[in-house]
Design an enzyme around this catalytic site. Structure first.
Site, PDB file in Angstrom:
ATOM      1  CE  LYS A 126       8.845  -5.863 -51.313  1.00 22.43           C
ATOM      2  NZ  LYS A 126       7.594  -5.579 -51.853  1.00 22.43           N
ATOM      3  CG  ASP A 166       7.614  -2.193 -51.052  1.00 20.84           C
ATOM      4  OD1 ASP A 166       6.456  -2.813 -51.524  1.00 20.84           O
ATOM      5  OD2 ASP A 166       7.551  -2.209 -49.772  1.00 20.84           O
TER       6      ASP A 166
HETATM    7  P1  NDP Z   1       4.622   4.607 -49.998  1.00 21.17           P
HETATM    8  O1  NDP Z   1       6.038   4.709 -49.531  1.00 21.17           O
HETATM    9  O2  NDP Z   1       4.391   5.126 -51.395  1.00 21.17           O
HETATM   10  O3  NDP Z   1       3.545   4.702 -49.157  1.00 21.17           O
HETATM   11  C1  NDP Z   1       3.308   4.409 -47.789  1.00 21.17           C
HETATM   12  C2  NDP Z   1       2.373   4.781 -47.033  1.00 21.17           C
HETATM   13  O4  NDP Z   1       2.149   4.170 -45.853  1.00 21.17           O
HETATM   14  C3  NDP Z   1       3.031   6.320 -46.774  1.00 21.17           C
HETATM   15  O5  NDP Z   1       1.667   7.073 -46.391  1.00 21.17           O
HETATM   16  C4  NDP Z   1       3.391   6.000 -45.478  1.00 21.17           C
HETATM   17  O6  NDP Z   1       3.570   7.297 -44.524  1.00 21.17           O
HETATM   18  C5  NDP Z   1       2.629   5.141 -44.749  1.00 21.17           C
HETATM   19  N1  NDP Z   1       3.282   4.098 -43.669  1.00 21.17           N
HETATM   20  C6  NDP Z   1       4.497   3.577 -44.179  1.00 21.17           C
HETATM   21  N2  NDP Z   1       4.832   2.970 -42.843  1.00 21.17           N
HETATM   22  C7  NDP Z   1       3.954   3.241 -41.928  1.00 21.17           C
HETATM   23  C8  NDP Z   1       3.866   2.801 -40.660  1.00 21.17           C
HETATM   24  N3  NDP Z   1       4.682   2.115 -40.184  1.00 21.17           N
HETATM   25  N4  NDP Z   1       2.656   3.176 -39.877  1.00 21.17           N
HETATM   26  C9  NDP Z   1       1.724   4.111 -40.617  1.00 21.17           C
HETATM   27  N5  NDP Z   1       1.947   4.470 -41.790  1.00 21.17           N
HETATM   28  C10 NDP Z   1       2.995   4.059 -42.487  1.00 21.17           C
HETATM   29  O7  NDP Z   1       4.532   2.912 -50.329  1.00 21.17           O
HETATM   30  P2  NDP Z   1       3.349   2.258 -51.200  1.00 21.17           P
HETATM   31  O8  NDP Z   1       2.164   2.853 -51.290  1.00 21.17           O
HETATM   32  O9  NDP Z   1       4.142   1.691 -52.611  1.00 21.17           O
HETATM   33  O10 NDP Z   1       3.323   0.874 -50.524  1.00 21.17           O
HETATM   34  C11 NDP Z   1       2.147   0.790 -49.329  1.00 21.17           C
HETATM   35  C12 NDP Z   1       1.901  -0.754 -49.208  1.00 21.17           C
HETATM   36  O11 NDP Z   1       1.789  -1.309 -50.419  1.00 21.17           O
HETATM   37  C13 NDP Z   1       3.406  -1.721 -48.736  1.00 21.17           C
HETATM   38  O12 NDP Z   1       2.971  -2.603 -47.932  1.00 21.17           O
HETATM   39  C14 NDP Z   1       3.998  -2.144 -49.991  1.00 21.17           C
HETATM   40  O13 NDP Z   1       4.785  -3.346 -49.828  1.00 21.17           O
HETATM   41  C15 NDP Z   1       2.698  -2.496 -50.670  1.00 21.17           C
HETATM   42  N6  NDP Z   1       2.726  -2.814 -52.097  1.00 21.17           N
HETATM   43  C16 NDP Z   1       2.986  -1.672 -52.861  1.00 21.17           C
HETATM   44  C17 NDP Z   1       3.098  -2.053 -54.335  1.00 21.17           C
HETATM   45  C18 NDP Z   1       3.608  -0.884 -55.345  1.00 21.17           C
HETATM   46  O14 NDP Z   1       3.411  -1.283 -56.427  1.00 21.17           O
HETATM   47  N7  NDP Z   1       3.894   0.356 -54.859  1.00 21.17           N
HETATM   48  C19 NDP Z   1       2.683  -3.067 -54.962  1.00 21.17           C
HETATM   49  C20 NDP Z   1       2.208  -4.146 -53.909  1.00 21.17           C
HETATM   50  C21 NDP Z   1       2.193  -3.975 -52.644  1.00 21.17           C
HETATM   51  P3  NDP Z   1       4.646   8.499 -44.614  1.00 21.17           P
HETATM   52  O15 NDP Z   1       4.105   9.097 -45.745  1.00 21.17           O
HETATM   53  O16 NDP Z   1       4.640   9.207 -43.344  1.00 21.17           O
HETATM   54  O17 NDP Z   1       5.910   7.624 -44.755  1.00 21.17           O
END
Ligand code: NDP
Length: 448
Positions: A126, A166
């Site tokens: 990672k 991510d």
């Molecule tokens: P994105 O950046 O596309 O989206 C993240 C979302 O979560 C956004 O809506 C963001 O809000 C919100 N967010 C982030 N940090 C916080 C916080 N501290 N408090 C509240 N809301 C928060 O990321 P992903 O959708 O790709 O990833 C989401 C999760 O899934 C993570 O844990 C990641 O590690 C996991 N994951 C992702 C994969 C992938 O293929 N993308 C694969 C496996 C796991 P805002 O829009 O305001 O930033």
């Protein structure tokens, strides 16, 4: 003291101020206790748990770049190459101001077991940076990504380490980093996944994590005599995982009624309008207030300290898809009180240990992220296969492989939980099934 407890104490004392890493290790080691204690002296002699919890390599570097005002900015970059026993390191890059070494280590550690569960030959890694893409111009994001890759390129490669996206790293960032890698190495290879479709990306990769989450959830419900159709679903997040989880949930007949971002959350009594959510988040990169403004059935709630957001909404199924530790004990109590019967993690470690225990004790079906969100990395591995073959598969081909991978993952962890006398404990099942394959490969490869 038992070997498991000894190693956990060692991890805490050798890695001070890394609470997320401690939490991830604790969860895994607790589930492995039954396996390790059955053959404790052999594991201890081989120092297998010490080797499992110390990364093979940690790379930490400076990322200097120039902003639109001509000011030089400096960020901290990381890549943790945790375990390559079953394949090249594979795991995403996270760009978010909260990134630090402990967070990247927790994510890299989880990735080892997740990748093993997919059944594909990929090791765990990672990376990321404390850079915040939010509010930056495209030129600033490009300058940053180029600088990040100017160091990272020497440590990665199609057969060594293949990063992906991510939080904060989507198609735009992957494109800029791929361009810089190719330029420096003069090499066109599948060094990153999540690429655009015109330059080696895989169809269905964008959708994979969210879709995979629903494929696994559906199988978990089916095996417990339930079904997604007609169920009310609470989702957190409004990023890549959340958007495609909402879309697939709707396709399966469920009704997702919430989503959230870092500043607030939406309750939409009519069900989330995915096209509108995509327009707000993927195209405009705007706040959820814009969703509420365009949708009369939606209520917008500002995020407030001490409030519990989407988990206070009455639902049958909860899918945390935002970030780590976003669902705590109070949230778990609210979910149980409201009749929620299943939680499947879309994000990595979104549920605290106390909340997980509470949900499990109260009969809620609970699937940990390392299993339920593995569709993203599994499809990344399918992208690597297509790159090696220099072929592109159709959307339907990739999607159907994804579906069977997710169904297999569920059965692997279900079988492992039954084999070790913990039927229905999918956390233990996932950790044990993921661990056994990696441990066997580590043993076969000697002390390394
Ligand atoms: P994105 O950046 O596309 O989206 C993240 C979302 O979560 C956004 O809506 C963001 O809000 C919100 N967010 C982030 N940090 C916080 C916080 N501290 N408090 C509240 N809301 C928060 O990321 P992903 O959708 O790709 O990833 C989401 C999760 O899934 C993570 O844990 C990641 O590690 C996991 N994951 C992702 C994969 C992938 O293929 N993308 C694969 C496996 C796991 P805002 O829009 O305001 O930033």
């Amino acid at each position: 003291m038992s070997y498991v407890d000894e190693v956990y104490e060692l991890v805490v004392s050798k890695n001070p101020a890394q609470p997320e890493f401690h939490q991830a290790v604790k969860e895994v080691l607790e589930s492995l206790r039954v396996v390790i204690e059955a053959d404790e002296e052999a594991y201890r002699k081989e120092a297998l748990l010490e080797r499992l919890t110390v990364p093979e390599r940690i790379i930490q570097f400076r990322v200097p770049w120039v902003d639109d005002q001509g000011q030089v900015q400096v960020n901290n970059g990381f890549r943790v190459q945790f375990n390559s026993a079953i394949g090249p390191y594979k795991g995403g890059l996270r760009f978010h101001p909260s990134v630090n070494l402990g967070i990247i280590k927790f994510l890299g550690f989880e990735q080892i077991f997740k990748n093993s569960l997919t059944g594909l030959p990929i090791g765990g890694g990672k990376g990321g940076c404390d850079f915040d893409p939010k509010g930056k111009s495209d030129r600033e994001v490009m300058a940053f990504c180029q600088s990040f890759m100017t160091e990272l390129y020497r440590h990665i490669g199609a057969d060594t380490d293949v990063p992906a996206g991510d939080i904060g790293v989507g198609g735009r960032e992957i494109g800029y980093m791929f361009g810089q890698y190719k330029r420096i190495r003069n090499l066109y290879e599948g060094v990153l996944t999540g690429k655009g479709l015109t330059y080696g990306g895989s169809l269905a990769r964008t959708e994979a994590t969210g879709y995979g989450l629903l494929y696994l959830t559906e199988e978990m419900l089916k095996c417990n005599g339930k079904d997604i159709a007609g169920k009310t679903i609470a989702v957190s997040g409004a990023g890549n995982v959340a958007i495609y989880a909402i879309q697939k949930a709707q396709q399966l007949g469920g009704k997702p009624v919430t989503c959230s971002d870092s500043t607030g959350w939406i309750y939409d009594s009519e069900g989330i309008d995915v096209a509108l959510l995509k327009e707000v988040k993927e195209v405009k990169r705007a706040r959820l207030t814009e969703y509420a403004a365009a949708r009369p059935s939606a209520e917008y709630h500002e995020k407030k300290a001490g409030e519990h957001g989407v988990w206070t909404v009455k639902c049958d199924v909860a899918l945390p898809c935002a970030t780590q530790n976003e669902l705590d004990l109070e949230d778990a109590k609210a979910l149980v009180a409201n009749g929620c019967f299943a939680v499947a993690e879309g994000a990595n470690m979104p549920t605290t240990l106390e909340a997980t225990e509470y949900l499990q004790k109260n009969g809620v079906l609970f699937c940990p992220g390392k299993a339920s969100n593995a569709g993203g990395v599994a499809t990344s591995a399918l992208e690597m296969s297509q790159n090696s073959e220099r072929l592109s598969w159709t959307f339907e081909e990739v999607d159907s492989k994804l579906q069977s991978i997710m169904v297999n993952i569920f059965h692997n962890l279900d079988d492992a939980s039954k084999k070790y006398g913990m039927e229905g404990d999918y956390v233990a099942g996932a950790n044990i099934a993921g661990f056994l394959k990696v441990a066997e490969a580590m043993r076969a490869q000697g002390v390394c």
